[in-house]
Design a protein around this motif. Structure first.
Motif, PDB file in Angstrom:
ATOM      1  N   LEU A 140      25.868  22.999   1.751  1.00 26.86           N
ATOM      2  CA  LEU A 140      27.367  22.959   1.791  1.00 26.86           C
ATOM      3  C   LEU A 140      27.589  24.045   3.207  1.00 26.86           C
ATOM      4  CD1 LEU A 140      28.312  23.177  -1.857  1.00 26.86           C
ATOM      5  CD2 LEU A 140      28.717  21.440  -0.333  1.00 26.86           C
ATOM      6  N   ILE A 141      26.768  25.120   3.356  1.00 24.37           N
ATOM      7  CA  ILE A 141      26.808  26.172   4.241  1.00 24.37           C
ATOM      8  C   ILE A 141      26.895  25.206   5.679  1.00 24.37           C
ATOM      9  CG2 ILE A 141      26.056  28.011   5.248  1.00 24.37           C
ATOM     10  CD1 ILE A 141      27.846  28.887   3.313  1.00 24.37           C
ATOM     11  N   THR A 142      25.714  24.355   5.598  1.00 20.60           N
ATOM     12  CA  THR A 142      25.481  23.780   6.861  1.00 20.60           C
ATOM     13  C   THR A 142      26.727  22.890   7.417  1.00 20.60           C
ATOM     14  OG1 THR A 142      23.291  23.600   5.881  1.00 20.60           O
ATOM     15  CG2 THR A 142      23.733  22.354   8.012  1.00 20.60           C
ATOM     16  N   MET A 143      27.319  22.347   6.206  1.00 18.92           N
ATOM     17  CA  MET A 143      28.284  21.647   6.817  1.00 18.92           C
ATOM     18  C   MET A 143      29.646  22.092   7.258  1.00 18.92           C
ATOM     19  SD  MET A 143      28.603  18.951   3.230  1.00 18.92           S
ATOM     20  CE  MET A 143      27.263  18.189   2.755  1.00 18.92           C
ATOM     21  N   VAL A 144      29.587  23.387   6.557  1.00 14.85           N
ATOM     22  CA  VAL A 144      31.015  24.294   7.304  1.00 14.85           C
ATOM     23  C   VAL A 144      30.470  24.772   8.614  1.00 14.85           C
ATOM     24  CG1 VAL A 144      31.975  26.608   6.773  1.00 14.85           C
ATOM     25  CG2 VAL A 144      31.596  25.051   5.027  1.00 14.85           C
ATOM     26  N   VAL A 145      29.362  24.991   8.915  1.00 14.52           N
ATOM     27  CA  VAL A 145      28.679  25.684  10.105  1.00 14.52           C
ATOM     28  C   VAL A 145      28.999  24.786  11.128  1.00 14.52           C
ATOM     29  CG1 VAL A 145      27.022  26.441  11.467  1.00 14.52           C
ATOM     30  CG2 VAL A 145      27.297  27.347   9.212  1.00 14.52           C
ATOM     31  N   ILE A 146      28.400  23.596  10.889  1.00 17.59           N
ATOM     32  CA  ILE A 146      28.439  22.412  11.757  1.00 17.59           C
ATOM     33  C   ILE A 146      29.620  22.038  12.123  1.00 17.59           C
ATOM     34  CG2 ILE A 146      27.982  19.947  11.929  1.00 17.59           C
ATOM     35  CD1 ILE A 146      25.328  21.415  11.784  1.00 17.59           C
ATOM     36  N   GLY A 147      30.577  21.710  11.161  1.00 20.47           N
ATOM     37  CA  GLY A 147      32.025  21.363  11.325  1.00 20.47           C
ATOM     38  C   GLY A 147      32.630  22.386  12.241  1.00 20.47           C
ATOM     39  N   SER A 148      32.707  23.529  11.941  1.00 22.39           N
ATOM     40  CA  SER A 148      33.384  24.736  12.690  1.00 22.39           C
ATOM     41  C   SER A 148      33.702  25.438  11.596  1.00 22.39           C
ATOM     42  CB  SER A 148      34.588  24.160  13.264  1.00 22.39           C
ATOM     43  OG  SER A 148      34.105  23.608  14.517  1.00 22.39           O
ATOM     44  N   LEU A 149      33.451  26.649  11.828  1.00 23.11           N
ATOM     45  CA  LEU A 149      33.736  27.921  10.863  1.00 23.11           C
ATOM     46  C   LEU A 149      35.227  27.900  11.191  1.00 23.11           C
ATOM     47  CD1 LEU A 149      30.834  30.309  11.254  1.00 23.11           C
ATOM     48  CD2 LEU A 149      31.634  29.238   9.031  1.00 23.11           C
ATOM     49  N   GLY A 150      36.278  27.814  10.138  1.00 23.30           N
ATOM     50  CA  GLY A 150      37.482  28.166  10.341  1.00 23.30           C
ATOM     51  C   GLY A 150      38.194  26.919  10.954  1.00 23.30           C
ATOM     52  N   SER A 151      37.940  25.882  10.540  1.00 18.82           N
ATOM     53  CA  SER A 151      38.830  24.606  11.462  1.00 18.82           C
ATOM     54  C   SER A 151      38.511  23.354   9.991  1.00 18.82           C
ATOM     55  CB  SER A 151      38.402  24.093  12.352  1.00 18.82           C
ATOM     56  OG  SER A 151      38.476  22.487  12.511  1.00 18.82           O
ATOM     57  N   LEU A 152      39.660  23.269   9.504  1.00 18.72           N
ATOM     58  CA  LEU A 152      39.739  22.303   8.163  1.00 18.72           C
ATOM     59  C   LEU A 152      39.209  20.880   8.502  1.00 18.72           C
ATOM     60  CD1 LEU A 152      42.931  23.541   6.446  1.00 18.72           C
ATOM     61  CD2 LEU A 152      40.615  24.060   5.655  1.00 18.72           C
ATOM     62  N   TRP A 153      39.731  20.713   9.682  1.00 23.88           N
ATOM     63  CA  TRP A 153      39.250  19.396  10.298  1.00 23.88           C
ATOM     64  C   TRP A 153      37.843  19.439  10.384  1.00 23.88           C
ATOM     65  CZ3 TRP A 153      42.850  15.958   8.847  1.00 23.88           C
ATOM     66  CH2 TRP A 153      44.048  16.385   9.060  1.00 23.88           C
ATOM     67  N   GLY A 154      37.274  20.190  11.079  1.00 23.65           N
ATOM     68  CA  GLY A 154      35.605  20.493  11.075  1.00 23.65           C
ATOM     69  C   GLY A 154      35.134  20.199   9.785  1.00 23.65           C
ATOM     70  N   ALA A 155      35.560  21.122   8.812  1.00 27.90           N
ATOM     71  CA  ALA A 155      34.840  20.946   7.540  1.00 27.90           C
ATOM     72  C   ALA A 155      34.697  19.608   7.014  1.00 27.90           C
ATOM     73  CB  ALA A 155      35.882  21.781   6.596  1.00 27.90           C
ATOM     74  N   ILE A 156      35.765  18.692   7.295  1.00 25.68           N
ATOM     75  CA  ILE A 156      35.733  17.415   6.964  1.00 25.68           C
ATOM     76  C   ILE A 156      34.680  16.807   7.732  1.00 25.68           C
ATOM     77  CG2 ILE A 156      36.833  15.263   6.742  1.00 25.68           C
ATOM     78  CD1 ILE A 156      39.453  16.947   6.018  1.00 25.68           C
ATOM     79  N   PHE A 157      34.766  16.932   8.893  1.00 24.46           N
ATOM     80  CA  PHE A 157      33.713  16.173   9.809  1.00 24.46           C
ATOM     81  C   PHE A 157      32.200  16.596   9.505  1.00 24.46           C
ATOM     82  CE2 PHE A 157      31.451  17.160  14.091  1.00 24.46           C
ATOM     83  CZ  PHE A 157      31.426  16.016  14.373  1.00 24.46           C
TER      84      PHE A 157
END
Lengths: 320, 330, 253
Positions: free
Chosen positions: B249-266
């Motif tokens: 889960l942390i990896t997903m957040v980090v990959i997507g972009s910390l502090g971007s909701l679209w990034g989180a989904i990505f």
């Protein structure tokens, strides 16, 4: 049955973990308690060793190295390989493994810790976690997922001790832990390099002024921490088997020991490790073995919540 | 550049994203991929919540799988043992975990940096141990069977397609709530805490209240995801909710972009689908996750999506400069 | 006149060092009062202890006659006392406007629930926050930089932004920690202007400053600290001639 099955005592956590199976029929309650204490101190010594690994890196960088447990696992598995592939006797395989893990520590510092510019704590946490699962993943590819045994260093004939027994390997574990603690004390207190390492941690800029290269000291701390971690993995291997995923729990318990004693505090960690080992061993024996690992984490949380500086640590001066 | 403009106008982005979710199943030929999409949706819900905590507020959690697991187990146990309807399971688990997260959050979020990381990790493992050991309730390591399939207000969601739309609806709801939170007084307070706790507190931000609040909110997202998961798979076992999943889960957040909701989904979409599409990948999965974490943190500490954005910006700037340098001579 | 802020026997020890030593201080309402002193005199520590960023070792702080010594920093802020920092603490990843909008935190109410659902009153409140924040940026002269990332502003503007952010909370008492540090001559002059205009808003200003010219120009009253103790107090002219002050400063050289 002459030989108590203390050998089967696995530290690895998982569904198959049974309680420490001693031959309770022949023991009085006091002897049982004594037996638990012995196990506790043995395991606690290992936790203390791992905790020292945390401390070494923390003292020179203020980083908590989440890959510390992997050093322990690598120490064990490299020893296995040294024995099986190179047919080395245990002492040589062990030395080779310690050197190998030191090198891996150095690589970790150079390849992952140093490159980011001006990293935030979160960045460093994630990097060391990344390193830890990378190492674990690679190890599962190299060594597979099955546990490996390492024979006990000096036989398995238990030594009677006031009605309880001590495994010869326990003596090894405690002895190695003691030697490492004493040598680290000597190293940091007496030698020039050791003092320089401490200095560069406390006052990086001042240290640089007198010619101490801080980045070299950090490198050294990773190497040293790797060596200590590997030593822990090697001495515990005959009692617990070695497996690619043993690092997670080992690392966490070592961290727990460091926190109980006060992170960065040189003697506190020994104290913390032994307390943790004893509480776990008593908890597993008297209450329930399934919750053994939970005990360690409950202690960890209580410490973090109520006394984050540890039992022996002093309160930090407030900074703004 | 499209992502850039979308992030500036999140509501337009939200509408486009809704249309995308609506149409996505029609582009998928193989039913199996609907499965994958469902799991992506479920993971996205957790990761959005985790991003609010980690990316926006700057508070790490290495134990979020526990909340996900609690959501799944509470509804699972109520359903399998006492035949509760799913909606009851959802309400009970939201209330129970909400209270739990609140109580745990108060002391935990006083901690910073490494201490916070270790504490949340410890919490995750304690909960995991309970999943394994309370076998009269949870079925122990071998898992909990007999969870009823999803049915809400008499409507069964028994086909994969219907479940996909159910998950999508929850994902969109979570996303909308989160967009609103981020673009509000609360969102600013959270980012202020991330920026400087001392500065935020001298401006009157009650640090502890906002940290605990966002911790509870993100836990509730995870609970909802766990609920969706349990009634979809109808069988759960502790191994889905362990330490490794928290790390994923942390990896997903980090990959997507910390502090971007679209990034989180990505991030959730990328890391959930990767192993599915690359079967060979399986043995290397753990190592690759580790490697990705390290590389992203070294080269793009602001996440893959923002990293790429920065890269594009830089290239455009470079292009402009080149033009400028050339123009006097031409 | 009633003091807006008062300290009684305020002490802060760091190990053996007494950063503040039994300090009694009174700040009268509506004044611009400067606190000066050689390095290590305890000036910044004083601000930190008053805003309870660090707890005092002993003594009391009274704000409008109410004890705030053990209150949390954000509660103190809510009572109308805020400050800036010597080493800037902007929210550097947020825009200039957003920084000021955080400053209005205390003067708005939107919580988790109402914000997530974007209730109509939250919508209106949000608009009010935005508009008023723009006004504050106009007040300090940063209105051309509204949407820039705060961290990308030039240093002088960052200092001003921090001031605007603090003003947006409409404090009764504003403590400025070395507002002119790192500014050039012209920027310092602008800062002097700004500080006088702040006083006109009915805000009491206390500042810690090294720049003597600024202190003499802007303050109505000056307090001199040395080694955590008050060694002199009075109007700028009197302080200029005070022997104890000269000794403290010369002793430092």
């Amino acid at each position: 049955m002459n030989r108590p099955q203390a050998l089967c005592y696995k530290i690895k956590w998982g569904p198959d973990t049974g309680p420490p199976r001693y031959d309770h029929n022949n023991m009085t309650f006091e002897q049982q308690i004594l037996q638990y204490l012995i196990t506790g101190v043995t395991v606690g010594s290992i936790y203390a060793l791992i905790g020292m690994g945390f401390n070494i890196i923390y003292n020179s960088t203020e980083i908590i190295n989440f890959a510390q447990g992997e050093f322990v696992m690598l120490g064990g598995l490299l020893t296995v390989s040294g024995m099986q592939l190179l047919h080395l006797p245990v002492p040589f395989a062990a030395i080779l493994a310690i050197v190998g893990v030191s090198l891996i520590g150095i690589t970790l510092d150079r390849a992952a810790i140093r490159p980011p510019k001006d990293p935030s704590p979160i960045t460093l946490i994630i990097i060391t976690i990344g390193a830890s699962i990378f190492i674990r993943g690679m190890s599962s590819l190299i060594w597979g997922k099955e546990p490996y045994p390492i024979p006990a260093f000096s036989g398995e004939e238990p030594i009677p001790f006031f009605g309880a027994v001590i495994q010869p390997q326990s003596v090894w574990v405690m002895g190695v832990a003691l030697i490492v603690v004493l040598s680290l004390r000597q190293f940091f207190g007496r030698t020039l390099t050791g003092k320089a390492m401490m200095a560069s941690a406390v006052q990086p800029r001042a240290a640089k002024l007198v010619g101490i290269e801080a980045s070299y000291m950090v490198l050294l701390s990773f190497a040293l921490s790797g060596a200590v971690g590997a030593a822990a993995g090697i001495v515990i291997a005959p009692m617990s088997m070695v497996q690619y995923d043993m690092g997670v729990m080992m690392g966490l318990k070592g961290f727990c020991a460091a926190i109980i004693g006060g992170i960065g505090h040189p003697l506190g960690v020994v104290f913390g490790g032994v307390i943790l080992g004893i509480v776990e061993s008593l908890g597993a024996g008297l209450i329930s073995s399934g919750y053994k690992d939970a005990i360690a984490f409950v202690i960890l949380l209580l410490m973090l919540f109520f006394r984050p500086q540890g039992i022996l640590g002093k309160t930090k001066g407030e900074r703004v | 550049m499209m992502t850039l403009s979308l992030m500036k106008k999140p509501l337009a982005g939200f509408v486009l994203f809704s249309i995308l979710l609506l149409l996505l199943p029609f582009t998928v030929t193989n039913d199996y991929y609907i499965n994958v999409l469902i799991i992506i949706g479920i993971n996205s819900i957790i990761v959005i919540g985790l991003d609010l905590l980690v990316g926006y507020t700057g508070q790490i959690s290495l134990g979020h799988a526990a909340f996900y697991g609690l959501g799944a187990y509470i509804t699972g146990i109520l359903s399998a043992r006492w035949a509760w309807p799913p909606i009851g399971g959802l309400l009970i688990s939201l209330v129970m975990v909400g209270i739990l997260a609140f109580l745990i959050g108060i002391p935990t979020l006083k901690l910073h940096g490494h201490y916070l990381a270790m504490a949340t990790l410890g919490l995750g493992i304690i909960v995991f141990i309970f999943f394994q050991e309370l076998d009269f309730l949870t079925g122990g390591p071998s898992g909990l069977v007999g969870i009823a399939p999803m049915s809400l207000f008499g409507i069964p969601f028994d086909s994969d397609l219907s479940y996909y739309y159910l998950v999508s609806a929850f994902l969109l709801a979570t996303l909308l709530l989160s967009i609103n939170v981020v673009r509000s007084r609360v969102g600013r307070a959270l980012r202020a805490i991330h920026g400087s706790e001392v500065a935020a507190s001298v401006l009157g931000v009650n640090i502890s209240r906002f940290k605990v609040g966002i911790f509870v909110l993100s836990a509730l997202y995870a609970v909802t995801a766990g609920w969706l998961y349990a009634h979809y798979i109808t069988f759960i076992s502790p191994s889905s909710f362990g330490f490794m999943f928290s790390i994923k889960l942390i990896t997903m957040v980090v990959i997507g972009s910390l502090g971007s909701l679209w990034g989180a989904i990505f991030g959730a979409a990328l890391l959930t689908s990767l192993p599915e599409f690359l079967v060979v990948f399986e043995n290397y999965e753990t190592s690759v996750f580790g490697l990705i974490l390290i590389l992203v943190m070294i080269f793009m500490p602001r996440g893959l999506m923002r990293g790429l954005e920065d890269l594009i910006k830089r290239m455009i700037d470079l292009g402009r400069q080149n033009l400028k340098e050339r123009s006097p001579t031409s | 006149m009633n003091p807006v802020l008062k300290t009684e026997g305020l002490s802060k020890h760091f190990g053996g060092v007494k950063a503040l030593d039994q300090l009694d201080l009174e700040i009268s309402k509506g004044a611009i009062q400067s606190i000066i002193g050689p390095n290590g005199a305890g000036k910044t520590t004083l601000f930190n202890v008053i805003s309870n960023v660090i707890p005092p070792t002993g003594g009391e702080v009274l704000f409008n006659g109410v004890k705030i010594t053990r209150k949390q920093t954000h509660t103190i802020a809510a009572m109308g006392l805020t400050r800036t920092f010597q080493n800037l603490r902007l929210f550097s990843e947020m825009t200039v406007l957003e920084n000021v909008m955080v400053g209005m935190h205390l003067r708005s109410k939107g919580g988790f629930f109402s914000s997530a659902l974007k209730l109509p009153w939250v919508f209106r409140e949000e608009r009010r926050i935005r508009e008023e924040s723009r006004e504050w940026l106009r007040f300090v002269g940063l209105h051309d930089h509204t949407d820039r990332i705060a961290g990308s502003l030039p240093f002088g503007n960052q200092r001003i932004l921090e001031l605007a952010r603090a003003l947006a909370s409409k404090p009764q008492l504003l403590m400025l920690d070395e507002p002119a540090a790192g500014l050039n001559m012209r920027e310092t002059q602008d800062m002097v202007q700004l500080i006088s205009r702040i006083r006109d808003l009915d805000i009491t200003v206390v500042l810690v400053e090294h720049d003597m010219d600024l202190v003499m120009e802007v303050s109505e009253r000056v307090t001199v600290l040395d080694q955590g103790r008050k060694i002199a107090e009075g109007d700028p002219e009197a302080i200029r001639k005070d022997e104890a002050v000269l000794k403290a400063y010369l002793g430092e050289e």
